[in-house]
Design an enzyme around this catalytic site. Structure first.
Site, PDB file in Angstrom:
ATOM      1  N   ARG A  34      -2.439  -1.471  -3.669  1.00 53.12           N
ATOM      2  CA  ARG A  34      -3.464  -0.559  -3.747  1.00 53.12           C
ATOM      3  C   ARG A  34      -3.425   0.245  -4.975  1.00 53.12           C
ATOM      4  NH1 ARG A  34      -4.047   4.262   0.279  1.00 53.12           N
ATOM      5  NH2 ARG A  34      -5.848   5.580  -0.100  1.00 53.12           N
ATOM      6  N   HIS A  66     -10.583   6.079  -1.289  1.00 54.59           N
ATOM      7  CA  HIS A  66     -10.396   5.512   0.370  1.00 54.59           C
ATOM      8  C   HIS A  66     -11.528   4.433  -0.879  1.00 54.59           C
ATOM      9  CE1 HIS A  66      -8.952   9.240   2.181  1.00 54.59           C
ATOM     10  NE2 HIS A  66      -8.244   8.616   2.603  1.00 54.59           N
ATOM     11  N   ASN A 117       0.914  -1.194   0.075  1.00 56.41           N
ATOM     12  CA  ASN A 117       0.023   0.282  -0.204  1.00 56.41           C
ATOM     13  C   ASN A 117       0.804   0.665  -0.054  1.00 56.41           C
ATOM     14  OD1 ASN A 117      -1.589   1.870   0.668  1.00 56.41           O
ATOM     15  ND2 ASN A 117      -2.618   1.135   2.458  1.00 56.41           N
ATOM     16  N   ARG A 140      -3.510  19.008   2.515  1.00 56.35           N
ATOM     17  CA  ARG A 140      -4.629  19.183   1.449  1.00 56.35           C
ATOM     18  C   ARG A 140      -5.663  20.250   1.467  1.00 56.35           C
ATOM     19  NH1 ARG A 140      -5.298  13.601  -0.561  1.00 56.35           N
ATOM     20  NH2 ARG A 140      -3.841  12.707   0.454  1.00 56.35           N
ATOM     21  N   ASP A 149       0.922  17.129  10.849  1.00 50.56           N
ATOM     22  CA  ASP A 149       0.267  15.420  11.750  1.00 50.56           C
ATOM     23  C   ASP A 149      -0.121  15.704  12.959  1.00 50.56           C
ATOM     24  OD1 ASP A 149       0.968  13.898  13.201  1.00 50.56           O
ATOM     25  OD2 ASP A 149       2.557  12.997  12.112  1.00 50.56           O
ATOM     26  N   GLU A 176      -7.654  -1.274   4.728  1.00 52.56           N
ATOM     27  CA  GLU A 176      -7.173  -1.710   3.673  1.00 52.56           C
ATOM     28  C   GLU A 176      -5.853  -2.852   3.221  1.00 52.56           C
ATOM     29  OE1 GLU A 176      -5.590   1.443   3.524  1.00 52.56           O
ATOM     30  OE2 GLU A 176      -7.358   2.885   2.680  1.00 52.56           O
ATOM     31  N   GLY A 198      -6.358   6.422  10.894  1.00 49.46           N
ATOM     32  CA  GLY A 198      -5.699   7.327  12.166  1.00 49.46           C
ATOM     33  C   GLY A 198      -6.245   8.451  12.665  1.00 49.46           C
ATOM     34  N   HIS A 209     -13.524   8.871   7.249  1.00 49.64           N
ATOM     35  CA  HIS A 209     -12.057   8.581   6.923  1.00 49.64           C
ATOM     36  C   HIS A 209     -11.206   9.614   7.207  1.00 49.64           C
ATOM     37  CE1 HIS A 209      -9.415   5.200   5.107  1.00 49.64           C
ATOM     38  NE2 HIS A 209      -8.894   6.310   5.159  1.00 49.64           N
TER      39      HIS A 209
HETATM   40  P1  ADP Z   1      -2.845   8.159   5.166  1.00 53.96           P
HETATM   41  O1  ADP Z   1      -3.271   6.642   4.796  1.00 53.96           O
HETATM   42  O2  ADP Z   1      -3.713   9.129   4.679  1.00 53.96           O
HETATM   43  O3  ADP Z   1      -1.349   8.161   5.605  1.00 53.96           O
HETATM   44  P2  ADP Z   1      -3.532   7.331   8.542  1.00 53.96           P
HETATM   45  O4  ADP Z   1      -4.522   6.809   8.304  1.00 53.96           O
HETATM   46  O5  ADP Z   1      -2.096   6.942   8.759  1.00 53.96           O
HETATM   47  O6  ADP Z   1      -3.142   8.428   6.892  1.00 53.96           O
HETATM   48  O7  ADP Z   1      -3.480   8.479   9.316  1.00 53.96           O
HETATM   49  C1  ADP Z   1      -2.327   9.405  10.105  1.00 53.96           C
HETATM   50  C2  ADP Z   1      -3.183  10.575  10.408  1.00 53.96           C
HETATM   51  O8  ADP Z   1      -3.454  10.146  11.785  1.00 53.96           O
HETATM   52  C3  ADP Z   1      -1.820  11.440  10.834  1.00 53.96           C
HETATM   53  O9  ADP Z   1      -2.672  12.740  11.151  1.00 53.96           O
HETATM   54  C4  ADP Z   1      -1.901  10.996  12.109  1.00 53.96           C
HETATM   55  O10 ADP Z   1      -1.103  12.359  13.349  1.00 53.96           O
HETATM   56  C5  ADP Z   1      -2.514  11.037  13.165  1.00 53.96           C
HETATM   57  N1  ADP Z   1      -2.425   9.905  13.885  1.00 53.96           N
HETATM   58  C6  ADP Z   1      -1.740   8.457  14.215  1.00 53.96           C
HETATM   59  N2  ADP Z   1      -1.647   8.611  15.450  1.00 53.96           N
HETATM   60  C7  ADP Z   1      -2.444   9.201  16.259  1.00 53.96           C
HETATM   61  C8  ADP Z   1      -3.029   9.207  17.119  1.00 53.96           C
HETATM   62  N3  ADP Z   1      -3.276   8.412  18.526  1.00 53.96           N
HETATM   63  N4  ADP Z   1      -4.029  10.499  17.554  1.00 53.96           N
HETATM   64  C9  ADP Z   1      -3.922  10.942  17.251  1.00 53.96           C
HETATM   65  N5  ADP Z   1      -3.737  11.414  15.375  1.00 53.96           N
HETATM   66  C10 ADP Z   1      -3.159   9.909  15.240  1.00 53.96           C
END
Ligand code: ADP
Length: 405
Positions: free
Chosen positions: A91, A182, A10, A243, A285, A387, A333, A210
């Site tokens: 993916r 997604h 992925n 974005r 982040d 996924e 996330g 999502h």
């Molecule tokens: P993608 O697959 O789109 O790259 P993810 O689904 O892995 O993204 O999500 C990444 C986001 O989730 C980031 O903004 C990260 O900071 C947030 N995130 C991950 N763990 C935590 C947590 N424990 N608390 C708050 N936000 C989190």
């Protein structure tokens, strides 16, 4: 058959995720290379017994190096799985309008994925790199690579929701329309929610949020995608990590004509410098922003805007659902991990019939209990995105079909 496994790749916009899964959806190994574009790059992987390993790279790495690391790791440290890989599931974010289902990767499919890169410039090129490297490192499986598209789940969206109000010619001739993204996770979450609700999938109505680095929301009517926030490209819709999401198109004219910013730079601003990063002027982040929520006005406003935009979308998706909703779901996330976000959103949409259980909301074992609502509320669930399992099961299906032909 027990021993045979699928390698799932992925290749996202900020991470490369990989896993080794068998046909019973048992995960033997799961890993990720995170923060590809920052100085603190690391690879993490979890074994079958849940023990974790982590490797820090000495400096920033390219996508190519990240992929090489994964294939070498499998070959050297996980030979027992490596030798039993019978296919690779990839993916792919965008398949354009022509690709409507999961496909074995052929030269024609590769051309179509490449062609669709214009719609997903942050993703399809990375997906193609994953495929290219899989062909390079596993040449004996060159006819066993399968592409699972994020766009195919949204092929059920009706014209009234996928057309933009620009001259129809642009759809007829150039296929400019809403495609969404997604989709692989939306399919997984829809299946999982139907089970949780004890309902037939074809009578299940949902709103799924999502929320990851890329974020979108989808209205599911009778188990099928009916509307979604991402558009021609994954730039439209919610406020994301970097974005911008929804925007008055005239802003682009302003940046170009009045501020004389070149179009390439405008693209970069909207894709990589906007969203939470642009608003907070600190980071994209969410973990970092959440920590500073109370102490920094800029962070506070960026999170508030994120929640406001999302709440507006949730309310508006009562229209495609005709008001009949079985559950609201948080995934991705941020959706899975941020109790703060869930609390802020639900507060704004209480009037629609959502009531949060504050204790359940801060529980962190959603594998066991995914509901976070009070008794007299429309159900609200937190479900971990997966996924990888969906990609593996689709890959097994395609390879089995090929064997039978
Ligand atoms: P993608 O697959 O789109 O790259 P993810 O689904 O892995 O993204 O999500 C990444 C986001 O989730 C980031 O903004 C990260 O900071 C947030 N995130 C991950 N763990 C935590 C947590 N424990 N608390 C708050 N936000 C989190």
């Amino acid at each position: 058959m027990e021993k045979k496994v699928i390698l799932v790749l992925n290749c996202g916009s900020s991470t490369i995720k990989f896993s080794i899964i068998n046909f019973k959806k048992k995960i033997f190994l799961k890993g990720v290379i995170d923060y590809l574009k920052t100085s603190k790059v690391c690879a993490m992987w979890t074994h079958l017994n849940f023990s974790k390993e982590i490797f820090y790279f000495k400096k920033k790495i390219t996508y190519k190096i990240g992929l090489k690391f994964i294939f070498n790791l499998l070959k050297n440290q996980f030979k027992k799985y490596y030798n039993n890989i019978i296919g690779v599931g990839h993916r792919v974010v965008h398949g354009g309008e022509e690709i409507k289902k999961t496909s074995l990767i052929t030269k024609e499919i590769l051309i179509k994925i490449k062609k669709s890169s214009i719609y997903a410039p942050l993703h399809n090129p990375n997906n193609l790199l994953g495929i290219k490297n899989s062909l390079k490192y596993l040449p004996h499986l060159s006819d066993k690579n399968v592409a699972i598209f994020d766009t195919t789940f949204h092929s059920t969206i009706p014209k009234i929701a996928f057309l933009y109000a620009i001259p129809y010619f642009f759809y007829k001739k150039h296929k400019i329309r809403r495609y969404g993204a997604h989709g692989i996770n939306y399919l997984y979450i829809t299946q999982k929610s139907a089970v949780l609700l004890n309902k037939n999938i074809y009578s299940t109505n949902l709103i799924i949020c999502h929320l990851g680095n890329g974020a979108s929301i989808t209205a599911i009517v009778k188990g099928k995608s009916a509307d979604t926030s991402m558009g021609l490209t994954p730039l439209e819709g919610l406020v994301m990590g970097t974005r911008c999401g929804d925007l008055d198109p005239s802003i682009i004219f302003y940046l170009y004509e009045i501020l004389k910013i070149p179009i390439k730079k405008i693209k970069k601003i909207l894709m990589k410098k906007s969203g939470l990063l642009g608003l907070s002027e600190i980071n994209s982040d969410f973990r970092i922003l959440e920590k500073q929520y109370k102490d920094n006005i800029q962070t506070e406003i960026s999170i508030k805007i994120f929640c406001y935009r999302l709440s507006k979308y949730i309310a508006s998706y009562f229209v495609p659902l005709n008001g009949k909703i079985d559950a609201l779901i948080f995934t991705g996330g941020i959706g899975e991990n941020s109790g703060l976000i869930r609390k802020k959103i639900i507060k704004k949409i209480q009037f629609l019939g959502f009531k949060l259980d504050k204790i359940k909301n801060i529980n962190n074992n959603f594998q066991k209990n995914s509901s976070i609502h009070q008794e007299k509320s429309i159900p609200i669930f937190v479900i971990a995105a997966d996924e990888e399992k969906m990609i593996a099961s689709e890959t097994f299906k395609i390879l089995k079909n090929c064997e039978q032909k």
